[in-house]
Design a protein around this motif. Sequence first.
Motif, PDB file in Angstrom:
ATOM      1  N   VAL A 196       0.366   9.092  -0.198  1.00 20.10           N
ATOM      2  CA  VAL A 196       0.859   7.803  -0.689  1.00 20.10           C
ATOM      3  C   VAL A 196       2.139   7.439   0.058  1.00 20.10           C
ATOM      4  CG1 VAL A 196       1.720   6.538  -2.711  1.00 20.10           C
ATOM      5  CG2 VAL A 196      -0.107   8.252  -2.985  1.00 20.10           C
ATOM      6  N   VAL A 197       2.189   6.198   0.526  1.00 17.56           N
ATOM      7  CA  VAL A 197       3.415   5.665   1.137  1.00 17.56           C
ATOM      8  C   VAL A 197       3.986   4.613   0.190  1.00 17.56           C
ATOM      9  CG1 VAL A 197       4.310   4.204   3.007  1.00 17.56           C
ATOM     10  CG2 VAL A 197       2.721   6.087   3.524  1.00 17.56           C
ATOM     11  N   PHE A 198       5.271   4.719  -0.108  1.00 20.73           N
ATOM     12  CA  PHE A 198       5.947   3.712  -0.934  1.00 20.73           C
ATOM     13  C   PHE A 198       6.639   2.728   0.008  1.00 20.73           C
ATOM     14  CE2 PHE A 198       5.310   7.364  -3.587  1.00 20.73           C
ATOM     15  CZ  PHE A 198       5.006   6.847  -4.837  1.00 20.73           C
ATOM     16  N   ALA A 199       5.970   1.616   0.267  1.00 22.27           N
ATOM     17  CA  ALA A 199       6.485   0.663   1.262  1.00 22.27           C
ATOM     18  C   ALA A 199       7.529  -0.251   0.635  1.00 22.27           C
ATOM     19  CB  ALA A 199       5.339  -0.159   1.825  1.00 22.27           C
ATOM     20  N   GLU A 200       8.475  -0.673   1.450  1.00 18.99           N
ATOM     21  CA  GLU A 200       9.527  -1.561   0.944  1.00 18.99           C
ATOM     22  C   GLU A 200       9.584  -2.899   1.660  1.00 18.99           C
ATOM     23  OE1 GLU A 200      13.137   0.779   0.770  1.00 18.99           O
ATOM     24  OE2 GLU A 200      12.406   1.888  -0.994  1.00 18.99           O
ATOM     25  N   SER A 201       8.677  -3.110   2.611  1.00 16.70           N
ATOM     26  CA  SER A 201       8.666  -4.396   3.313  1.00 16.70           C
ATOM     27  C   SER A 201       7.311  -4.609   3.972  1.00 16.70           C
ATOM     28  CB  SER A 201       9.747  -4.425   4.397  1.00 16.70           C
ATOM     29  OG  SER A 201       9.409  -3.506   5.424  1.00 16.70           O
ATOM     30  N   THR A 202       7.051  -5.857   4.321  1.00 14.45           N
ATOM     31  CA  THR A 202       5.804  -6.180   5.027  1.00 14.45           C
ATOM     32  C   THR A 202       5.705  -5.388   6.320  1.00 14.45           C
ATOM     33  OG1 THR A 202       5.710  -8.398   4.066  1.00 14.45           O
ATOM     34  CG2 THR A 202       4.533  -8.066   6.135  1.00 14.45           C
ATOM     35  N   SER A 203       6.823  -5.239   7.005  1.00 13.15           N
ATOM     36  CA  SER A 203       6.728  -4.536   8.293  1.00 13.15           C
ATOM     37  C   SER A 203       6.447  -3.051   8.080  1.00 13.15           C
ATOM     38  CB  SER A 203       7.975  -4.772   9.149  1.00 13.15           C
ATOM     39  OG  SER A 203       9.093  -4.238   8.502  1.00 13.15           O
ATOM     40  N   HIS A 221      -2.278   7.633  -8.216  1.00 13.98           N
ATOM     41  CA  HIS A 221      -2.663   6.483  -7.391  1.00 13.98           C
ATOM     42  C   HIS A 221      -4.166   6.358  -7.200  1.00 13.98           C
ATOM     43  CE1 HIS A 221       1.651   6.431  -6.557  1.00 13.98           C
ATOM     44  NE2 HIS A 221       1.461   5.152  -6.277  1.00 13.98           N
ATOM     45  N   GLY A 222      -4.924   7.300  -7.697  1.00 12.77           N
ATOM     46  CA  GLY A 222      -6.380   7.193  -7.602  1.00 12.77           C
ATOM     47  C   GLY A 222      -7.019   6.682  -8.872  1.00 12.77           C
ATOM     48  N   GLY A 281     -10.918   9.032   0.529  1.00 13.68           N
ATOM     49  CA  GLY A 281      -9.594   9.541   0.869  1.00 13.68           C
ATOM     50  C   GLY A 281      -8.772   8.502   1.595  1.00 13.68           C
ATOM     51  N   GLY A 282      -7.818   8.970   2.394  1.00 11.26           N
ATOM     52  CA  GLY A 282      -6.981   8.042   3.152  1.00 11.26           C
ATOM     53  C   GLY A 282      -5.595   7.887   2.554  1.00 11.26           C
ATOM     54  N   VAL A 283      -4.932   6.813   2.956  1.00 10.03           N
ATOM     55  CA  VAL A 283      -3.540   6.597   2.581  1.00 10.03           C
ATOM     56  C   VAL A 283      -3.435   5.404   1.644  1.00 10.03           C
ATOM     57  CG1 VAL A 283      -1.231   6.029   3.438  1.00 10.03           C
ATOM     58  CG2 VAL A 283      -2.743   7.542   4.774  1.00 10.03           C
ATOM     59  N   THR A 284      -2.860   5.628   0.476  1.00 14.67           N
ATOM     60  CA  THR A 284      -2.585   4.524  -0.440  1.00 14.67           C
ATOM     61  C   THR A 284      -1.184   4.003  -0.182  1.00 14.67           C
ATOM     62  OG1 THR A 284      -4.122   5.187  -2.163  1.00 14.67           O
ATOM     63  CG2 THR A 284      -2.172   3.957  -2.871  1.00 14.67           C
ATOM     64  N   ILE A 285      -1.088   2.666  -0.057  1.00 10.08           N
ATOM     65  CA  ILE A 285       0.229   2.046   0.101  1.00 10.08           C
ATOM     66  C   ILE A 285       0.637   1.487  -1.252  1.00 10.08           C
ATOM     67  CG2 ILE A 285       1.604   0.325   1.318  1.00 10.08           C
ATOM     68  CD1 ILE A 285      -0.381   0.473   3.622  1.00 10.08           C
ATOM     69  N   PHE A 344      -1.999  -0.529  -3.512  1.00  5.41           N
ATOM     70  CA  PHE A 344      -1.831  -0.200  -4.932  1.00  5.41           C
ATOM     71  C   PHE A 344      -0.664  -0.996  -5.496  1.00  5.41           C
ATOM     72  CE2 PHE A 344      -0.163   2.154  -8.502  1.00  5.41           C
ATOM     73  CZ  PHE A 344      -1.248   2.811  -9.083  1.00  5.41           C
ATOM     74  N   GLY A 345      -0.911  -1.697  -6.608  1.00  3.27           N
ATOM     75  CA  GLY A 345       0.164  -2.467  -7.237  1.00  3.27           C
ATOM     76  C   GLY A 345       0.676  -1.754  -8.470  1.00  3.27           C
ATOM     77  N   THR A 346      -0.001  -2.011  -9.611  1.00  2.00           N
ATOM     78  CA  THR A 346       0.406  -1.360 -10.854  1.00  2.00           C
ATOM     79  C   THR A 346      -0.670  -0.419 -11.384  1.00  2.00           C
ATOM     80  OG1 THR A 346      -0.473  -3.256 -12.064  1.00  2.00           O
ATOM     81  CG2 THR A 346       1.890  -3.258 -11.612  1.00  2.00           C
ATOM     82  N   GLY A 347      -1.829  -0.410 -10.744  1.00  2.00           N
ATOM     83  CA  GLY A 347      -2.902   0.466 -11.228  1.00  2.00           C
ATOM     84  C   GLY A 347      -3.524   0.000 -12.531  1.00  2.00           C
ATOM     85  N   THR A 348      -3.441  -1.301 -12.795  1.00  2.31           N
ATOM     86  CA  THR A 348      -3.994  -1.835 -14.044  1.00  2.31           C
ATOM     87  C   THR A 348      -5.383  -2.451 -13.866  1.00  2.31           C
ATOM     88  OG1 THR A 348      -2.614  -3.774 -13.609  1.00  2.31           O
ATOM     89  CG2 THR A 348      -1.816  -2.222 -15.244  1.00  2.31           C
TER      90      THR A 348
END
Lengths: 465, 465
Positions: B52-59, B37-38, B93-97, B78-82
């Motif tokens: 890294v958090v794998f989110a499944e909704s806006t909330s 993810h970096g 650092g920090g948290v990637t969603i 983070f979407g597709t990393g392209t």
Amino acid sequence: MALAYPRRKALSGDLNAALASRFGQRFSTSLAVREHHGKDASYHPSMPPDAVVFAESTSEVAETVKLCAVAKMPVIAFGTGTGLEGNIAALEGGVTIDLSRMNRILRVSAEDLDCTVEAGVTRKQLNQHLRDTGLFFPVDPGADASLGGMAATRASGTNAVRYGTMRENVLALTVVLADGRIIRTSRRARKSAAGYDLTRLFVGSEGTLGVITEVSLRLYGMPEAIRAACCAFPDIERAVQTVVATIQAGVPVARIELIDAVTMDAVNRYSKLDYKVAPTLMFEFHGTERGVEEQVEQVRGFASEHGGSEFRWASGHEERNKLWQARHDAYFATLALRPGSEGWATDVCVPISNLPQCIAETERDLAQTGLMAPIVGHAGDGNFHLVFLLDPKNPAEFKEAERINRRMVERAIAMDGTCTGEHGIGYGKNHFLIAEHGEALSVMRAVKHALDPDNIMNPGKILPA
Amino acid sequence: MALAYPRRKALSGDLNAALASRFGQRFSTSLAVREHHGKDASYHPSMPPDAVVFAESTSEVAETVKLCAVAKMPVIAFGTGTGLEGNIAALEGGVTIDLSRMNRILRVSAEDLDCTVEAGVTRKQLNQHLRDTGLFFPVDPGADASLGGMAATRASGTNAVRYGTMRENVLALTVVLADGRIIRTSRRARKSAAGYDLTRLFVGSEGTLGVITEVSLRLYGMPEAIRAACCAFPDIERAVQTVVATIQAGVPVARIELIDAVTMDAVNRYSKLDYKVAPTLMFEFHGTERGVEEQVEQVRGFASEHGGSEFRWASGHEERNKLWQARHDAYFATLALRPGSEGWATDVCVPISNLPQCIAETERDLAQTGLMAPIVGHAGDGNFHLVFLLDPKNPAEFKEAERINRRMVERAIAMDGTCTGEHGIGYGKNHFLIAEHGEALSVMRAVKHALDPDNIMNPGKILPA
């Protein structure tokens, strides 16, 4: 509707003296000049500023804004005064900067299909200037508005269905910020991914974030073939359904304007025409000869499926101009239906699939009131206007118009539409922004506060108090 | 180019525990997940987040941002990393969603030619979904990027010359702000003059103002006729002049792509094709049968005036797809020219009239270095890329590429162009923004500070330190 707004303070002697000494005869505090600059083309009463500066350059605008910033006095930009929501009213007094003398066309690039003009250049002036280049600027709100004002209002009009609004057609802006600094929002490349889109932040900001002093615009090659036609329908619903079918089929019509029977009658009288008095669509087709033929065939098919008449062609440049001038004068034509009346032009816009229902429900509302309110619309965009014809001496009529308008806006918002397709918010519509934008309004407020912490740029506009 | 960025602080035990307990297996601190993810698709090294958090909704995104906001920890979407400019690198650092699980297509309206998708939906997924509706979404950056990421980067690609970029094709966004509040930037009407254009403020903001979680997009009817062809030229200058003539004549080509002889050779080998090894234009024409014929006639005329070959047609859906896939794979094809090399894709865009000179001067620069750097471009927009093929173990090559790139960007800016047409700024280009935007950069900073006062949203991106 006279509104009581708190005037913060009168122009101080210092600011007055500084502006007078800097601008001489181009600084005015005369009542006539001030009243003229406090009034737009709408029903909103004049809210005159304390003084008017006639600026002739970006640096003069910057000097004026700097002086006002020090004194924390409001600054209002004024182009042609053709706005419709009190966008230029000096609600809290202050200094209006008249930009009409900034009317130089700075650059036209036929190679890049773009140009840069000063904010006071009007759209007709630009198109007149472009006449021999084979290029034109399409955005056409009817009035011969200044291009700075059109950018500030995110204006559109009859051609937007094909060419887009000022949002799509402004490439870059020169803007004087609230502290007098001057920025250019973007460079001239057709696309860029270099940072925040400041161009589009200022387009539609109605002078509340800065004063637009120069505008770079996209231009288009004059199409090989242009044809315009009118088509009458048995009722407004079927006219609207024809529009919906045309847009859904992706036909690249340049104009597809709706006017109801009352307006058609008024237009006939006012512009000495003899079109059939019926709900009518006015089309313009742009393209190659063959391309236009194809478009016409397709649209004629949709129209006849919905009971439309034969197309009546406005052939030749002159007859076409006459037709569109008549369309643009529809507002004045309808006013003439009720002599002495004041016009109140409403302006909602919805996703095209909701347009038939939105217009039908609005008509039902109207049928239940005594108000006269013809309908015209840039129907291809899902945008339409009622023009209420009101007795200026009868507040009950204004109150009823307000009620109908509120219901119409609520209806449009419920249909995922907007309270204004093209007239802007001014101070006539800011109370609708909460319903339209919800929490997003807090972001607008944060941006406003960041760029104009003392709230001197056109205060009271766009954001509700 | 390993860059030393200050990491502000490690993830606190509290935040770690809160995220772990909320997201369970959808929360990860494993090195492999973090390193993935970096890293984007560019030469920029991996800068992994702390988690890294794998989110499944806006909330869920909102919950994550809220927790990070309290701890003042960076949040990276983070979407597709392209991406190509380190746009998703966790510099501090920090948290990637990771939004890739938010891949639902929420709504398609054939009637309104629009749709709403979650941010993780990719462009190919959307077009696959639309296959039987007769609609398509045109913006095509090559990679199968997520639509949220494309919006965040203001992406474009091969079709932009006709259909515009994400700027023109995003109707509205759902965004999670820096404090976790959720906004929708706009309603769904095609045009609106209701306040500041927040949609376009967030388009291109690269996650520095908020996390885009839903995107409403314009769709287009699949054209009746699509034809694609290649045309070889004796030199790159004459190919570019053909592009300029086509654009200036207003021919509505859907694609007009430039590739140089080296790239054509590489593409032939990589994609097993047999096009003539020469500077080449790849065209696609969209329209009615007759309309496409007219476009082809016009463009063929321009090409032959400039020494272009006969058109070689990619007939049929399959052959056409093969051609464009080959074009999209040009990056990998050129990498294969120098096995083991690292690619560095540059990205300038200038007004079209300056494109021939900009490319010619860039070629002269290249001729004087030992670097290998084929040229490809979305020439119809004035946008082109060099792909430097660099030995990852040879810092001198990177330094030389940096020098050539700097000269190219300075050249583009001097020509009223931009340092990035479509890749965005990330942290690879923020040092160019001062030259490009000057004082306007202060406005970007003010907006950033207003919306993200603690600088937790993708810190270090876009705005130079």
